[in-house]
Scaffold this motif. Structure first.
Motif, PDB file in Angstrom:
ATOM      1  N   CYS A  72       8.964  52.776  77.405  1.00  0.00           N
ATOM      2  CA  CYS A  72      10.297  52.651  76.798  1.00  0.00           C
ATOM      3  C   CYS A  72      11.011  51.341  77.107  1.00  0.00           C
ATOM      4  O   CYS A  72      12.016  51.030  76.471  1.00  0.00           O
ATOM      5  CB  CYS A  72      11.188  53.815  77.250  1.00  0.00           C
ATOM      6  N   TYR A  73      10.557  50.592  78.073  1.00  0.00           N
ATOM      7  CA  TYR A  73      11.280  49.379  78.449  1.00  0.00           C
ATOM      8  C   TYR A  73      10.644  48.146  77.814  1.00  0.00           C
ATOM      9  O   TYR A  73       9.494  48.170  77.367  1.00  0.00           O
ATOM     10  CB  TYR A  73      11.348  49.235  79.970  1.00  0.00           C
ATOM     11  N   MET A 105      16.062  55.090  73.536  1.00  0.00           N
ATOM     12  CA  MET A 105      15.860  53.806  74.207  1.00  0.00           C
ATOM     13  C   MET A 105      15.667  52.680  73.197  1.00  0.00           C
ATOM     14  O   MET A 105      16.153  51.557  73.403  1.00  0.00           O
ATOM     15  CB  MET A 105      14.651  53.891  75.141  1.00  0.00           C
ATOM     16  N   LEU A 106      14.990  52.970  72.110  1.00  0.00           N
ATOM     17  CA  LEU A 106      14.795  51.949  71.080  1.00  0.00           C
ATOM     18  C   LEU A 106      16.132  51.528  70.478  1.00  0.00           C
ATOM     19  O   LEU A 106      16.396  50.335  70.282  1.00  0.00           O
ATOM     20  CB  LEU A 106      13.862  52.483  69.992  1.00  0.00           C
ATOM     21  N   ARG A 107      17.003  52.504  70.220  1.00  0.00           N
ATOM     22  CA  ARG A 107      18.326  52.182  69.668  1.00  0.00           C
ATOM     23  C   ARG A 107      19.148  51.358  70.654  1.00  0.00           C
ATOM     24  O   ARG A 107      19.854  50.420  70.270  1.00  0.00           O
ATOM     25  CB  ARG A 107      19.065  53.473  69.289  1.00  0.00           C
ATOM     26  N   GLN A 128      27.030  58.015  70.854  1.00  0.00           N
ATOM     27  CA  GLN A 128      26.428  58.028  69.518  1.00  0.00           C
ATOM     28  C   GLN A 128      25.007  57.480  69.543  1.00  0.00           C
ATOM     29  O   GLN A 128      24.129  57.956  68.821  1.00  0.00           O
ATOM     30  CB  GLN A 128      27.283  57.197  68.560  1.00  0.00           C
ATOM     31  N   ILE A 129      24.771  56.501  70.394  1.00  0.00           N
ATOM     32  CA  ILE A 129      23.447  55.871  70.449  1.00  0.00           C
ATOM     33  C   ILE A 129      22.414  56.787  71.107  1.00  0.00           C
ATOM     34  O   ILE A 129      21.280  56.897  70.635  1.00  0.00           O
ATOM     35  CB  ILE A 129      23.519  54.525  71.202  1.00  0.00           C
ATOM     36  N   ILE A 130      22.797  57.442  72.198  1.00  0.00           N
ATOM     37  CA  ILE A 130      21.797  58.232  72.932  1.00  0.00           C
ATOM     38  C   ILE A 130      21.642  59.654  72.398  1.00  0.00           C
ATOM     39  O   ILE A 130      20.648  60.324  72.693  1.00  0.00           O
ATOM     40  CB  ILE A 130      22.110  58.282  74.440  1.00  0.00           C
ATOM     41  N   TYR A 131      22.597  60.132  71.616  1.00  0.00           N
ATOM     42  CA  TYR A 131      22.477  61.465  71.021  1.00  0.00           C
ATOM     43  C   TYR A 131      21.205  61.522  70.174  1.00  0.00           C
ATOM     44  O   TYR A 131      20.891  60.549  69.490  1.00  0.00           O
ATOM     45  CB  TYR A 131      23.716  61.751  70.157  1.00  0.00           C
ATOM     46  N   PRO A 132      20.392  62.590  70.229  1.00  0.00           N
ATOM     47  CA  PRO A 132      20.640  63.920  70.798  1.00  0.00           C
ATOM     48  C   PRO A 132      19.887  64.204  72.102  1.00  0.00           C
ATOM     49  O   PRO A 132      19.319  65.287  72.247  1.00  0.00           O
ATOM     50  CB  PRO A 132      20.129  64.822  69.689  1.00  0.00           C
ATOM     51  N   VAL A 133      19.832  63.282  73.046  1.00  0.00           N
ATOM     52  CA  VAL A 133      19.182  63.599  74.322  1.00  0.00           C
ATOM     53  C   VAL A 133      19.911  64.769  74.975  1.00  0.00           C
ATOM     54  O   VAL A 133      21.108  64.983  74.743  1.00  0.00           O
ATOM     55  CB  VAL A 133      19.163  62.379  75.276  1.00  0.00           C
ATOM     56  N   GLY A 134      19.195  65.514  75.792  1.00  0.00           N
ATOM     57  CA  GLY A 134      19.801  66.670  76.441  1.00  0.00           C
ATOM     58  C   GLY A 134      20.970  66.281  77.332  1.00  0.00           C
ATOM     59  O   GLY A 134      20.909  65.278  78.038  1.00  0.00           O
ATOM     60  N   PHE A 135      22.040  67.075  77.261  1.00  0.00           N
ATOM     61  CA  PHE A 135      23.237  66.852  78.086  1.00  0.00           C
ATOM     62  C   PHE A 135      23.762  65.418  77.927  1.00  0.00           C
ATOM     63  O   PHE A 135      24.114  64.751  78.900  1.00  0.00           O
ATOM     64  CB  PHE A 135      22.941  67.152  79.564  1.00  0.00           C
ATOM     65  N   TRP A 136      23.822  64.971  76.685  1.00  0.00           N
ATOM     66  CA  TRP A 136      24.153  63.570  76.428  1.00  0.00           C
ATOM     67  C   TRP A 136      25.551  63.191  76.899  1.00  0.00           C
ATOM     68  O   TRP A 136      25.777  62.052  77.324  1.00  0.00           O
ATOM     69  CB  TRP A 136      23.978  63.253  74.940  1.00  0.00           C
TER      70      TRP A 136
END
Length: 265
Positions: A72-73, A105-107, A128-136
């Motif tokens: 991811c990095y 991570m790409l976003r 908004q960027i990390i959604y929909p990760v869990g417990f965002w």
């Protein structure tokens, strides 16, 4: 004539020390009377089970292989930025599928993912960027808090010890050990997530059943050779994603079916 008298004072005898006799099972340097060391416990058939899991994982086509944290990095980023991205991807990955973490991570990277860029970003935008990760929502808070600490205390880098990493908001032991492994290329311990926890209990790789991943880590590190600590997370996570599923494990497809204590035969 004066007669000379010879001294009759005798030299005192040295006390004899009892010589200890080594017994066949004595270890060098072991105190007399101490119990002999017992062989270290290890699970039955674990080496054969491990080799069969390696065989099942040989194709490296599980989600963790293609979209895991170590994918991811930005490998072309400066080392300090790269390490920060590793830590953020780990924070996002908790309770989240690899596919969702990878996309988030790409976003973030498309906007330039650095300590400064995250600090300049408002919470709503980050969410908004990390959604929909869990417990965002919680992760937005933890990411902002942790990033501020990294800026103030570590000059924008991440800590280089597990003890310091787990002090950061939103960073647990599993993340800390993976960060040490991926970001610092240092094996500090076994990273135990839900897959490793579940599978090692099913295989009876723990002396007695454990309830929490951190218990499992301690139990595994008591016997598993250290040169396997780096490999075991990647190996078992992919195995858990493809074969040893949480519900309805695919025992009929597993090469360990005949030697797995939990196998459905």
């Amino acid at each position: 004539a004066v007669s000379q008298t010879r001294s009759t004072t005798s030299t005192p005898r040295r006390s004899r020390r009892r010589k200890s006799v080594a017994i066949a099972y004595d270890e060098p340097g072991q105190d007399e009377g101490a119990e002999p060391q017992r062989p270290r416990w290890e699970p039955r058939d674990w080496q054969e089970q491990l080799e069969r899991i390696r065989e099942m994982r040989r194709s490296r086509d599980a989600p963790v292989d293609e979209m895991g944290v170590d994918k991811c990095y930005d490998t072309s980023a400066p080392p300090q930025v790269m390490r920060y991205q590793v830590l953020l991807s780990l924070m996002l990955s908790s309770q989240t599928k690899d596919q969702v973490t990878s996309a988030a991570m790409l976003r973030l990277r498309q906007r330039g993912l650095t300590v400064d860029s995250v600090l300049q970003m408002d919470d709503a935008t980050l969410g908004q960027i990390i959604y929909p990760v869990g417990f965002w929502r919680n992760k937005v808070k933890y990411i902002k808090q942790t990033t501020a600490i990294l800026k103030q205390k570590y000059g924008g880098d991440i800590p280089s010890t597990v003890e310091e990493l787990v002090q950061l908001p939103g960073v647990g032991p599993k993340m800390a050990h993976l960060a040490m492994n991926i970001a610092w290329d240092s094996v500090s311990g076994i990273a135990v997530d839900t897959h490793v926890h579940r599978i090692t209990n099913r295989l009876k790789w723990v002396k007695k059943e454990t309830k929490y991943p951190e218990e499992t880590r301690v139990a595994l590190e008591e016997w598993l050779p250290r040169d396997l600590w780096r490999e075991i997370n990647w190996l078992l996570v992919g195995f858990g994603q493809q074969t040893c599923l949480p519900v309805n494990p695919r025992c009929s497809q597993c090469l360990n079916q005949d030697i797995c204590p939990a196998a459905k035969r």
